[in-house]
Enzyme design. Structure first.
Site, short mmCIF file in Angstrom:
data_model
loop_
_atom_site.label_atom_id
_atom_site.label_comp_id
_atom_site.label_asym_id
_atom_site.label_seq_id
_atom_site.Cartn_x
_atom_site.Cartn_y
_atom_site.Cartn_z
N CYS A 92 -5.74 -23.65 -11.95
CA CYS A 92 -4.70 -24.86 -11.33
C CYS A 92 -4.98 -25.99 -10.04
O CYS A 92 -4.34 -26.24 -9.48
CB CYS A 92 -3.25 -23.95 -11.38
SG CYS A 92 -3.41 -23.33 -10.60
N GLN B 214 0.43 5.36 -2.28
CA GLN B 214 1.33 3.70 -1.59
C GLN B 214 -0.71 3.56 -1.79
O GLN B 214 -0.33 2.23 -0.55
CB GLN B 214 1.01 5.27 -0.16
CG GLN B 214 2.42 5.36 -0.21
CD GLN B 214 3.39 6.51 0.87
OE1 GLN B 214 2.89 6.94 1.01
NE2 GLN B 214 3.90 5.62 1.16
N HIS C 270 2.19 -0.12 -4.05
CA HIS C 270 1.55 -0.53 -3.25
C HIS C 270 0.99 -1.66 -3.42
O HIS C 270 0.56 -2.90 -2.53
CB HIS C 270 1.60 -0.38 -1.77
CG HIS C 270 2.61 0.32 -1.09
ND1 HIS C 270 2.47 1.11 -0.35
CD2 HIS C 270 4.14 0.44 -1.46
CE1 HIS C 270 3.99 1.47 0.09
NE2 HIS C 270 4.33 1.32 -0.98
N ASN D 144 -1.04 18.03 4.52
CA ASN D 144 -1.44 16.36 5.06
C ASN D 144 -1.63 16.90 6.94
O ASN D 144 -1.80 17.78 6.98
CB ASN D 144 -0.38 16.16 5.28
CG ASN D 144 -0.38 14.48 5.90
OD1 ASN D 144 -0.80 13.33 5.31
ND2 ASN D 144 0.22 14.17 7.40
P1 NAD Z 1 0.03 6.90 6.89
O1 NAD Z 1 -1.15 6.39 7.93
O2 NAD Z 1 1.16 6.45 7.47
O3 NAD Z 1 -0.23 8.38 7.10
C1 NAD Z 1 -1.99 8.74 6.75
C2 NAD Z 1 -1.18 10.03 6.99
O4 NAD Z 1 -2.69 11.36 6.59
C3 NAD Z 1 -1.12 10.74 8.67
O5 NAD Z 1 -0.37 11.44 9.25
C4 NAD Z 1 -2.39 11.27 9.04
O6 NAD Z 1 -2.33 12.10 10.13
C5 NAD Z 1 -3.08 12.11 8.40
N1 NAD Z 1 -4.68 12.03 7.63
C6 NAD Z 1 -5.68 11.62 8.35
N2 NAD Z 1 -6.47 11.93 7.61
C7 NAD Z 1 -6.20 12.86 6.70
C8 NAD Z 1 -7.28 14.05 5.96
N3 NAD Z 1 -8.42 13.68 6.40
N4 NAD Z 1 -6.64 15.07 4.82
C9 NAD Z 1 -5.37 14.44 5.19
N5 NAD Z 1 -4.33 14.39 6.12
C10 NAD Z 1 -5.07 12.80 6.79
O7 NAD Z 1 -0.67 7.00 4.81
P2 NAD Z 1 0.70 6.65 4.15
O8 NAD Z 1 1.89 7.62 4.91
O9 NAD Z 1 0.07 6.43 3.04
O10 NAD Z 1 1.94 4.62 4.35
C11 NAD Z 1 0.50 4.40 5.03
C12 NAD Z 1 0.54 2.36 4.69
O11 NAD Z 1 -0.71 2.29 4.51
C13 NAD Z 1 0.92 2.71 3.03
O12 NAD Z 1 1.94 1.70 2.88
C14 NAD Z 1 -0.49 2.20 2.86
O13 NAD Z 1 -0.26 1.26 1.68
C15 NAD Z 1 -1.22 1.71 3.34
N6 NAD Z 1 -2.30 1.80 3.47
C16 NAD Z 1 -3.37 2.59 2.82
C17 NAD Z 1 -4.63 2.43 3.11
C18 NAD Z 1 -5.32 2.95 1.87
O14 NAD Z 1 -5.32 2.61 0.74
N7 NAD Z 1 -6.40 3.84 2.01
C19 NAD Z 1 -5.26 2.76 4.42
C20 NAD Z 1 -4.37 2.63 5.83
C21 NAD Z 1 -3.40 1.87 4.84
#
Ligand code: NAD
Length: 255
Positions: free
Chosen positions: A161, A108, A126, A224
């Site tokens: 363009c 994601q 995404h 997670n």
């Molecule tokens: P989310 O932010 O909803 O969830 C992330 C999860 O990871 C949370 O439950 C959090 O507690 C957990 N977490 C935090 N630190 C951690 C670690 N060190 N190890 C394991 N788990 C940990 O993210 P999501 O479910 O990916 O969805 C949110 C949306 O945000 C996605 O669509 C994504 O595209 C976007 N997003 C992307 C980035 C990126 O590309 N790095 C960053 C922020 C948000």
């Protein structure tokens, strides 16, 4: 989590994965947290909260006022793209793919860190925030070109363009890219183990993929920090940091 119980959970996960032949990883923002990119949910979302996600991440608002997105992008570029490097969790998944066990990383994330760590088959649900498209002629551009255009005009325009550019990311209100989604569904459907890493599993339809694996007889392992809606049905849940767990898990699998 006490060290001893964490070790025993990682050993159990390694045991489940050792027999697998078609593993797939499903990753979210949490895997990049130890690379310095804050998640939206969970602790440390400061980078994102300066701007309104209903504006910078929404297609309707982007159409109305694209400059809002570009101002946000200009501000977060350094922490999000320049300063972030793959961590040991990204590297462990790349290693697992080289060993032939892991068939794909479905992500994601939009940060490109899996590819930087060496993963070859990365299905970006995404999009990728380092890629850009001209909305008029559909030419694809990288960050260097677009950054230059952004210094010249806001919103930036296409050097070919003159059309308006956009990030190649899926904004709220948009469909997921069809080909990537099809490949991800196929990978999840045929996986014997799906390893979820760092996702709150609340963003749909992406979060439905682990369910698909289970419906087809595969196992679900979740690594997670914090709860997810699938904890109760997972074969195993490890509530700990990805950069700590994954290198150990992959190391044990090789033994
Ligand atoms: P989310 O932010 O909803 O969830 C992330 C999860 O990871 C949370 O439950 C959090 O507690 C957990 N977490 C935090 N630190 C951690 C670690 N060190 N190890 C394991 N788990 C940990 O993210 P999501 O479910 O990916 O969805 C949110 C949306 O945000 C996605 O669509 C994504 O595209 C976007 N997003 C992307 C980035 C990126 O590309 N790095 C960053 C922020 C948000």
């Amino acid at each position: 989590m006490a060290d001893k119980s964490l070790q025993s959970l990682i050993s159990r996960a390694a045991g489940l994965c050792r027999g697998a032949e078609r593993m797939v990883a499903f990753t979210g923002a949490g895997i990049s947290a130890d690379s310095g990119i804050p998640t939206y949910r969970g602790a440390g979302g400061g980078l994102w909260s300066k701007y309104d996600p209903d504006k910078y991440a929404n297609i309707n608002y982007f159409r109305k006022d694209p400059s809002y997105y570009w101002r946000f992008f200009r501000d977060v570029r350094h922490s999000f793209l320049d300063a972030a490097r793959p961590n040991t969790a990204h590297e462990a998944l790349a290693q697992l793919e080289s060993s032939g066990k892991l068939k794909a990383v479905i992500t994601q994330n939009i940060d490109g860190l899996h590819q930087e760590a060496g993963s070859a088959r990365v299905l970006e649900l995404h999009g990728n925030t380092r890629r850009f498209l001209c909305q008029q002629c559909a030419t694809v551009f990288g960050l260097t070109v677009v950054w230059e255009r952004l210094q010249a005009s806001l919103p930036p325009t296409c050097p070919e363009c003159g059309g308006e550019l956009r990030p190649d990311v899926v904004l709220f209100g948009e469909m997921l890219p069809e080909t990537v989604l099809r490949e991800a569904v196929e990978a999840a459907r045929t996986a014997d183990v799906i390893l979820v890493v760092g996702s709150s599993l609340v963003v749909h339809p992406a979060a439905g993929l682990p369910v698909l694996t289970m419906e087809h007889g595969g196992r679900l392992i979740i690594v997670n920090v914090g709860e997810t809606p699938l904890d109760g049905v997972a074969t195993l849940k490890i509530d700990a940091g990805a950069a700590e767990v994954l290198p150990q898990l992959v190391g044990l699998m090789a033994q």
